[in-house]
Design a protein around this motif. Structure first.
Motif, PDB file in Angstrom:
ATOM      1  N   ALA A 131       0.827  -1.212   0.000  1.00  0.00           N
ATOM      2  CA  ALA A 131       0.000   0.000   0.000  1.00  0.00           C
ATOM      3  C   ALA A 131       0.857   1.256   0.000  1.00  0.00           C
ATOM      4  N   ASP A 132       1.976   1.241   0.726  1.00  0.00           N
ATOM      5  CA  ASP A 132       2.848   2.418   0.779  1.00  0.00           C
ATOM      6  C   ASP A 132       3.464   2.722  -0.589  1.00  0.00           C
ATOM      7  N   ALA A 133       3.884   1.674  -1.287  1.00  0.00           N
ATOM      8  CA  ALA A 133       4.494   1.886  -2.605  1.00  0.00           C
ATOM      9  C   ALA A 133       3.464   2.370  -3.612  1.00  0.00           C
ATOM     10  N   LYS A 134       2.237   1.862  -3.528  1.00  0.00           N
ATOM     11  CA  LYS A 134       1.200   2.246  -4.482  1.00  0.00           C
ATOM     12  C   LYS A 134       0.858   3.728  -4.395  1.00  0.00           C
ATOM     13  N   LYS A 135       1.077   4.334  -3.222  1.00  0.00           N
ATOM     14  CA  LYS A 135       0.846   5.784  -3.100  1.00  0.00           C
ATOM     15  C   LYS A 135       1.755   6.560  -4.054  1.00  0.00           C
ATOM     16  N   TYR A 136       2.954   6.045  -4.237  1.00  0.00           N
ATOM     17  CA  TYR A 136       3.937   6.718  -5.084  1.00  0.00           C
ATOM     18  C   TYR A 136       3.860   6.281  -6.547  1.00  0.00           C
ATOM     19  N   LEU A 137       3.206   5.169  -6.793  1.00  0.00           N
ATOM     20  CA  LEU A 137       3.201   4.613  -8.142  1.00  0.00           C
ATOM     21  C   LEU A 137       1.937   4.940  -8.928  1.00  0.00           C
ATOM     22  N   VAL A 138       1.152   5.898  -8.445  1.00  0.00           N
ATOM     23  CA  VAL A 138      -0.012   6.369  -9.199  1.00  0.00           C
ATOM     24  C   VAL A 138       0.502   7.024 -10.484  1.00  0.00           C
ATOM     25  N   GLY A 139       0.021   6.571 -11.612  1.00  0.00           N
ATOM     26  CA  GLY A 139       0.496   7.113 -12.882  1.00  0.00           C
ATOM     27  C   GLY A 139       1.659   6.342 -13.479  1.00  0.00           C
ATOM     28  N   PHE A 140       2.107   5.287 -12.776  1.00  0.00           N
ATOM     29  CA  PHE A 140       3.202   4.471 -13.299  1.00  0.00           C
ATOM     30  C   PHE A 140       2.760   3.850 -14.627  1.00  0.00           C
ATOM     31  N   PRO A 141       3.524   4.036 -15.702  1.00  0.00           N
ATOM     32  CA  PRO A 141       3.096   3.545 -17.020  1.00  0.00           C
ATOM     33  C   PRO A 141       3.037   2.025 -17.088  1.00  0.00           C
ATOM     34  N   THR A 142       2.197   1.524 -17.971  1.00  0.00           N
ATOM     35  CA  THR A 142       2.109   0.088 -18.218  1.00  0.00           C
ATOM     36  C   THR A 142       3.317  -0.346 -19.041  1.00  0.00           C
ATOM     37  N   LEU A 143       4.048  -1.318 -18.549  1.00  0.00           N
ATOM     38  CA  LEU A 143       5.247  -1.802 -19.230  1.00  0.00           C
ATOM     39  C   LEU A 143       4.981  -3.198 -19.797  1.00  0.00           C
ATOM     40  N   ASP A 144       4.996  -3.321 -21.114  1.00  0.00           N
ATOM     41  CA  ASP A 144       4.811  -4.607 -21.776  1.00  0.00           C
ATOM     42  C   ASP A 144       6.192  -5.192 -22.063  1.00  0.00           C
ATOM     43  N   LEU A 145       6.561  -6.219 -21.323  1.00  0.00           N
ATOM     44  CA  LEU A 145       7.901  -6.794 -21.443  1.00  0.00           C
ATOM     45  C   LEU A 145       7.983  -7.721 -22.652  1.00  0.00           C
ATOM     46  N   ARG A 146       9.099  -7.616 -23.370  1.00  0.00           N
ATOM     47  CA  ARG A 146       9.310  -8.410 -24.565  1.00  0.00           C
ATOM     48  C   ARG A 146      10.764  -8.874 -24.662  1.00  0.00           C
ATOM     49  N   ILE A 147      10.968  -9.918 -25.445  1.00  0.00           N
ATOM     50  CA  ILE A 147      12.300 -10.371 -25.833  1.00  0.00           C
ATOM     51  C   ILE A 147      12.437 -10.090 -27.327  1.00  0.00           C
ATOM     52  N   MET A 148      13.530  -9.440 -27.724  1.00  0.00           N
ATOM     53  CA  MET A 148      13.732  -9.160 -29.138  1.00  0.00           C
ATOM     54  C   MET A 148      14.501 -10.316 -29.780  1.00  0.00           C
ATOM     55  N   PHE A 149      13.910 -10.883 -30.829  1.00  0.00           N
ATOM     56  CA  PHE A 149      14.581 -11.896 -31.629  1.00  0.00           C
ATOM     57  C   PHE A 149      14.961 -11.276 -32.972  1.00  0.00           C
ATOM     58  N   ARG A 150      16.225 -11.433 -33.350  1.00  0.00           N
ATOM     59  CA  ARG A 150      16.710 -10.893 -34.619  1.00  0.00           C
ATOM     60  C   ARG A 150      17.123 -12.039 -35.536  1.00  0.00           C
ATOM     61  N   LEU A 151      16.597 -11.996 -36.754  1.00  0.00           N
ATOM     62  CA  LEU A 151      17.061 -12.922 -37.781  1.00  0.00           C
ATOM     63  C   LEU A 151      18.347 -12.353 -38.362  1.00  0.00           C
ATOM     64  N   CYS A 152      19.416 -13.094 -38.204  1.00  0.00           N
ATOM     65  CA  CYS A 152      20.741 -12.611 -38.606  1.00  0.00           C
ATOM     66  C   CYS A 152      21.350 -13.606 -39.590  1.00  0.00           C
ATOM     67  N   PRO A 153      20.926 -13.561 -40.861  1.00  0.00           N
ATOM     68  CA  PRO A 153      21.441 -14.527 -41.842  1.00  0.00           C
ATOM     69  C   PRO A 153      22.948 -14.394 -42.016  1.00  0.00           C
ATOM     70  N   PRO A 154      23.627 -15.511 -42.217  1.00  0.00           N
ATOM     71  CA  PRO A 154      25.073 -15.443 -42.451  1.00  0.00           C
ATOM     72  C   PRO A 154      25.374 -14.682 -43.729  1.00  0.00           C
ATOM     73  N   ALA A 155      26.520 -14.013 -43.745  1.00  0.00           N
ATOM     74  CA  ALA A 155      26.900 -13.231 -44.913  1.00  0.00           C
ATOM     75  C   ALA A 155      27.125 -14.155 -46.101  1.00  0.00           C
ATOM     76  N   VAL A 156      26.705 -13.693 -47.272  1.00  0.00           N
ATOM     77  CA  VAL A 156      26.913 -14.454 -48.495  1.00  0.00           C
ATOM     78  C   VAL A 156      28.306 -14.129 -49.028  1.00  0.00           C
ATOM     79  N   VAL A 157      29.130 -15.145 -49.146  1.00  0.00           N
ATOM     80  CA  VAL A 157      30.495 -14.948 -49.649  1.00  0.00           C
ATOM     81  C   VAL A 157      30.485 -15.099 -51.162  1.00  0.00           C
ATOM     82  N   ASP A 158      30.879 -14.063 -51.844  1.00  0.00           N
ATOM     83  CA  ASP A 158      30.913 -14.105 -53.305  1.00  0.00           C
ATOM     84  C   ASP A 158      31.968 -15.096 -53.783  1.00  0.00           C
ATOM     85  N   GLN A 159      31.597 -15.952 -54.699  1.00  0.00           N
ATOM     86  CA  GLN A 159      32.532 -16.916 -55.254  1.00  0.00           C
ATOM     87  C   GLN A 159      33.279 -16.311 -56.433  1.00  0.00           C
TER      88      GLN A 159
END
Length: 309
Positions: A278-306
């Motif tokens: 209850a004490d913390a909630k007094k200070y957290l009025v207006g605290f933004p909603t945080l949607d937690l995510r993990i970022m996945f990146r597709l990182c294709p290997p470099a194409v080596v020119d023959q």
């Protein structure tokens, strides 16, 4: 395509629009010391800024892509090096702000601050704001914070009321063909994905692709712990620390509720479950909603020119 052309024009237009990938627009080049070599990370970042595949299928699909996007002035689709993020601003739902390098010049810091301020306009445009956790409060304690002003970062987050926070980045060194086989990354046309860390089904599919390719060492511990109580505790501790950061930003002058904000922030950093008191909630009025995510990146290997000899 011969049968497709016999469909009514309105239906063809709807199909092309549906085929447009839902990319995450990135502001600033990503910098992650755990991903080596960093050239691969930069290449993945550049792929995320290039035009969609349907922009090259035919004249009709190209017109749909151009109408839903925004090219830089003087740049045409004939170039394969379109990496300007403005291409995606019009049709995207999420704009992500990447963590800057630890050492940046004063000019770079000023430019990044301007880009950060631009995020405040996004809710008006019905866009979602996404920020790397390393900018706000690093999810991993050994990480250094960015040089951007703390008050500015919190001003941006609070102005949006809701913000996506990318806790961690997983770089998957798969080819576009491998991604298509599992139906991930929008069949290769959406190389950056923000996934709920507690969506076990989605995480498992990305883990399968990660297991089938060259594994990024920095993500081994992540996959080993994400289904454990340890990961859940780390998330709760991070949210408590974010609550303490918010109180430091918001409550700068009296009158204060009892107990004072310094005591509350000290409790939050030591006992994460105090976030629900209850004490913390007094200070957290207006605290933004945080949607937690993990970022996945597709990182294709470099194409080596023959080279033919």
């Amino acid at each position: 395509m011969a049968q497709f052309s016999t469909l009514p024009a309105e239906l063809r237009q709807m199909i092309w629009e549906f085929a447009l990938p839902a990319r995450v627009v990135e502001m600033g080049e990503p910098c992650d010391p755990d991903i080596i070599p960093e050239e691969d990370l930069r290449r993945a970042w550049m792929i995320n800024k290039k035009p969609p595949t349907i922009a090259y299928v035919c004249w009709e699909s190209r017109q749909v892509a151009l109408a839903k996007s925004k090219l830089p002035r003087g740049v045409t689709l004939a170039s394969d090096r379109i990496i300007d993020p403005r291409w995606w601003r019009k049709c995207t739902d999420i704009v992500h702000f990447n963590a800057p390098p630890e050492l940046i010049s004063a000019a770079q810091r000023c430019r990044l601050s301007d880009d950060l301020i631009d995020l405040m306009k996004l809710p008006i445009m019905c866009k979602k704001v996404s920020i790397s956790a390393d900018i706000v409060h690093p999810f991993l304690r050994f990480r250094n914070r960015s040089d951007l002003p703390r008050s500015l970062v919190w001003e941006v987050i609070c102005s949006a009321n809701a913000c996506i926070i990318s806790l961690h980045t997983v770089c998957i060194r798969a080819t576009i063909e491998q991604a298509r086989e599992l139906g991930l990354f929008g069949n290769g046309d959406e190389p950056t994905q923000l996934i709920d860390p507690f969506d076990k089904g989605a995480i498992q599919r990305f883990r399968q692709l990660w297991n089938n390719t060259k594994k990024e060492v920095s993500s081994v511990k992540f996959f080993d712990t994400i289904d454990t109580d340890r990961f859940t505790f780390r998330v709760e501790r991070w949210l408590a620390e974010m609550s303490a950061e918010y109180i430091r930003f918001k409550w700068t002058s009296p009158p204060f509720p009892t107990p004072n904000p310094r005591e509350i922030t000290a409790l939050l950093r030591r006992y994460p479950d105090q976030r629900h008191s209850a004490d913390a909630k007094k200070y957290l009025v207006g605290f933004p909603t945080l949607d937690l995510r993990i970022m996945f990146r597709l990182c294709p290997p470099a194409v080596v020119d023959q080279v033919l000899t």
